[in-house]
Motif scaffolding. Structure first.
Motif, short mmCIF file in Angstrom:
data_model
loop_
_atom_site.label_atom_id
_atom_site.label_comp_id
_atom_site.label_asym_id
_atom_site.label_seq_id
_atom_site.Cartn_x
_atom_site.Cartn_y
_atom_site.Cartn_z
N LEU A 119 42.68 -17.61 40.55
CA LEU A 119 42.78 -19.04 40.86
C LEU A 119 42.71 -19.31 42.36
CD1 LEU A 119 45.56 -19.96 38.29
CD2 LEU A 119 43.25 -20.92 38.30
N SER A 120 43.17 -18.34 43.15
CA SER A 120 43.17 -18.55 44.60
C SER A 120 41.76 -18.71 45.15
CB SER A 120 43.87 -17.38 45.31
OG SER A 120 43.11 -16.20 45.20
N MET A 121 40.76 -18.18 44.43
CA MET A 121 39.38 -18.34 44.88
C MET A 121 38.89 -19.77 44.72
SD MET A 121 37.58 -14.79 43.60
CE MET A 121 38.15 -14.85 41.92
N LEU A 122 39.65 -20.58 43.99
CA LEU A 122 39.27 -21.97 43.73
C LEU A 122 40.18 -22.96 44.46
CD1 LEU A 122 39.08 -21.57 39.85
CD2 LEU A 122 37.12 -21.45 41.41
N ALA A 123 41.31 -22.48 44.97
CA ALA A 123 42.40 -23.37 45.37
C ALA A 123 42.33 -23.82 46.83
CB ALA A 123 43.73 -22.68 45.11
N PRO A 155 37.89 -29.55 46.90
CA PRO A 155 37.00 -30.64 46.46
C PRO A 155 35.61 -30.18 46.04
CG PRO A 155 38.18 -31.25 48.46
CD PRO A 155 38.48 -29.81 48.23
N GLN A 156 35.08 -29.13 46.66
CA GLN A 156 33.70 -28.72 46.35
C GLN A 156 33.59 -27.81 45.13
OE1 GLN A 156 35.57 -27.91 48.89
NE2 GLN A 156 35.03 -25.95 49.87
N VAL A 157 34.69 -27.44 44.51
CA VAL A 157 34.67 -26.55 43.34
C VAL A 157 34.03 -27.26 42.15
CG1 VAL A 157 36.13 -25.40 41.62
CG2 VAL A 157 36.60 -25.12 44.06
N ILE A 162 34.63 -22.41 38.29
CA ILE A 162 35.85 -22.10 37.54
C ILE A 162 35.60 -21.01 36.50
CG2 ILE A 162 37.51 -23.04 35.88
CD1 ILE A 162 37.42 -25.67 37.43
N ILE A 163 34.53 -21.18 35.75
CA ILE A 163 34.21 -20.17 34.72
C ILE A 163 33.90 -18.84 35.37
CG2 ILE A 163 32.62 -19.56 32.87
CD1 ILE A 163 34.59 -21.83 32.20
N GLU A 164 33.14 -18.86 36.45
CA GLU A 164 32.77 -17.61 37.12
C GLU A 164 34.00 -16.89 37.65
OE1 GLU A 164 29.69 -16.06 40.63
OE2 GLU A 164 30.22 -18.19 40.47
N ALA A 165 34.95 -17.62 38.19
CA ALA A 165 36.13 -17.00 38.79
C ALA A 165 37.15 -16.51 37.76
CB ALA A 165 36.81 -18.00 39.73
N LEU A 166 37.27 -17.22 36.65
CA LEU A 166 38.38 -16.96 35.73
C LEU A 166 38.00 -16.21 34.46
CD1 LEU A 166 40.30 -20.36 35.93
CD2 LEU A 166 40.60 -18.31 37.32
N PRO A 204 34.05 -36.11 30.12
CA PRO A 204 33.86 -36.69 31.46
C PRO A 204 35.18 -37.23 32.01
CG PRO A 204 32.21 -37.50 29.91
CD PRO A 204 33.25 -36.79 29.09
N ALA A 205 35.34 -37.12 33.33
CA ALA A 205 36.55 -37.62 33.97
C ALA A 205 36.22 -38.00 35.41
CB ALA A 205 37.65 -36.58 33.94
N ALA A 206 37.03 -38.89 35.99
CA ALA A 206 36.81 -39.37 37.35
C ALA A 206 37.59 -38.51 38.34
CB ALA A 206 37.23 -40.83 37.44
N ASN A 207 37.25 -37.21 38.41
CA ASN A 207 37.84 -36.32 39.40
C ASN A 207 36.72 -35.54 40.08
OD1 ASN A 207 37.20 -34.11 37.65
ND2 ASN A 207 39.10 -34.49 36.51
N THR A 208 37.06 -34.70 41.02
CA THR A 208 36.01 -33.98 41.75
C THR A 208 35.22 -33.02 40.86
OG1 THR A 208 37.60 -32.28 42.40
CG2 THR A 208 37.26 -34.14 43.92
N LEU A 209 35.84 -32.57 39.77
CA LEU A 209 35.15 -31.69 38.81
C LEU A 209 34.29 -32.48 37.83
CD1 LEU A 209 38.09 -29.27 38.00
CD2 LEU A 209 36.04 -28.71 39.31
#
Length: 518
Positions: A119-123, A155-157, A162-166, A204-209
């Protein structure tokens, strides 16, 4: 494995095995039953026709892989640490026992550190936090230890990041992840498939992802392959395993596998076992054999059966019918061991009769026959007119079907076909499997005289070990006029070329029949 840990190749490995089984009934009904027995937060019932090997997936997962919330926060909750739990035990005490166990704590901490690293690779800086260490939750018959982790992503994640890291979740690989996965690939017998993967959804959601959703770890997951027949029978496989560390023992890990899979055992069968017997003047000649088969079936299918109590109950019921010349007795055994007994009158066609016929020459009518009695639940007076007739059922049965080996109430297809046969004036219908081999009738076992010898379908074809079939095999001379009967694979061509065909069941004895081709 211990040597590899000692050398530092990895310090935990999640090794899994496969359990194979047969299921009967609708996968949807099975799923509902399992969910009621083991409520879980991340269950899935899926029909995936693009996976022809295992199109039905019944997932009873208690483990969260990741949850992406409306505000974009990513949560994970790796699961490591297991203890069995039974109703009535003090939940708080058992939970503390699991929480305090050094081996289970070590397993949990190793995977928590692995997930924190992923998770630290995304945080964001300082964005990974453990929210509750060693949380214990009951899931049916086991207690599981989890540790919730929160991650505030940069923000740029993206979802791809996420899938690649986890993926895959470290709780089902081991640590470090890459080395443990390499060891798993070399040591496990085959690919895991969907098991220990992940099932979930995105919206769908109104967040950076630009998404919210939830994904489980696909453990406690049954993959079912239908037999493609009327019975809704399936072949099933479920993976099950656990985290191995240096101080793991084979015995404790073996026990843990059984803890995790015992939610599959002890399910109500959805059918009953039964025996149909001929009772004449307070005597059932084959009572001992019927009871033996009933108890053997009960043991194989997980029914409760007290042989001594069943014997006493049936003997008492039979003895009470001393004033009746001939009756049909039906004993039904329920999953909990309860046995219901009913008696039915025999029609005129079922009156006791003895028919003695010499050994074969060429005509089908030369088959030997023994004491005859009533047909079955569907018997009518049209059953015996001159020589009885039979024909081949249009329904083809699967090559393998464990349930055919037992006399159960799961037989609507047999009853439907038999009803049509009786209306046509036939005694029975004969079934073949997809490989083209003769199996049995809807209410009888089959013997044929072919090229100078008597033969019957082998039990390895998943046919019922009929009580009367066993009598004929043990003492063939008085029934078939021969000293030997072999068990073989019988084709349709052999059936048509047979000099004689004899059908047997415990009510009728041996019935010479003529095969109707159309």
């Amino acid at each position: 494995m211990r040597e590899a840990i000692a050398c530092g190749d990895f310090y935990q490995i999640n090794y899994t095995a496969r359990q194979s089984f047969d299921t009967y009934g609708s996968p949807m009904s099975i799923y509902r039953t399992l969910r009621a027995k083991q409520p879980v937060p991340y269950g899935v019932l899926a029909w995936l026709p693009h996976l022809p090997a295992d199109p039905w997936t019944l997932c009873l997962s208690p483990e969260l892989f990741i949850r992406i919330e409306e505000d974009g926060v990513v949560r994970a909750e790796p699961m490591k640490g297991t203890l069995p739990y039974s109703d009535g035990e003090p939940l708080d005490i058992r939970s503390e026992q699991l929480r305090a166990d050094s081996k289970n704590r070590a397993e949990n901490l190793m995977i928590v550190d692995l997930l924190r690293n992923d998770l630290s690779m995304l945080a964001r800086p300082g964005g990974v936090r453990v929210e509750e260490l060693f949380k214990v939750t009951r899931f049916g018959q086991v207690l599981q230890m989890t540790t919730p982790i929160r991650c505030d992503v940069r923000p740029q994640v993206t979802m791809a990041n996420i899938i690649e890291a986890l993926f895959p979740c470290g709780s089902i690989t081991g640590a470090p992840k890459k080395m443990s996965m390499r060891y798993i690939a070399d040591s496990e017998g085959g690919a895991r498939g969907l098991y220990t993967g992940s099932i979930g959804y995105l919206q769908p959601a109104a967040n950076t992802l630009r998404a919210r959703g939830s994904f489980n770890v696909a453990i406690r997951t049954l993959c079912l392959q239908p037999n493609n027949d009327h019975s809704l029978a399936c072949k099933g496989v479920m993976g099950v395993g656990g985290g191995l560390v240096y101080d793991s023992t084979a015995q404790s890990e073996y026990e843990e596998i059984h803890w995790k899979s015992r939610f599959l055992r002890g399910l109500p069968a959805g059918f009953q076992l039964f025996e149909t017997m001929l009772v004449q003047q307070g005597r059932c000649a084959l009572l001992e054999q019927h009871i033996e088969r009933l108890c053997t079936s009960a043991a194989a299918l997980g029914f409760t059966a007290d042989k001594s109590a069943l014997t006493q109950q049936m003997e008492h019921a039979v003895n009470a019918q001393a004033t009746h010349a001939s009756l049909r007795m039906r004993a039904v055994l329920f999953h909990n061991g309860k046995c219901d007994i009913q008696f039915f009158a025999l029609d005129s066609a079922g009156a006791s009769a003895s028919v003695s016929v010499s050994a074969m020459s060429s005509a089908p009518a030369s088959a030997a026959a023994a004491t005859a009695a009533s047909a079955s639940d569907s018997a009518t007076s049209a059953d015996r007119v001159a020589m009885a007739t039979t024909r081949i059922a249009p329904r083809i049965l699967p090559n393998h079907d464990l349930l055919r080996r037992f006399k159960t109430t799961w037989r609507q297809h047999y009853d439907d076909d038999l009803k049509h046969a009786v209306k046509s004036g036939d005694f029975d219908v004969l079934y073949f499997n997809h490989d083209g081999y003769l199996l049995e009738g809807a209410r009888s076992s089959v013997f044929i005289h072919y090229q100078g010898a008597w033969i019957t379908p082998a039990l390895s074809l998943d046919v019922l070990p009929g009580v009367m079939r066993a009598q004929v095999l043990k003492h063939p001379e008085p029934y078939l006029g021969t000293d030997h009967v072999s068990q073989e694979r019988i084709t349709e061509s052999m059936l048509h070329q047979a000099d004689a065909i004899v059908l047997t069941n415990a009510l009728r004895g041996c019935i010479p029949v003529r095969l109707i081709s159309h």
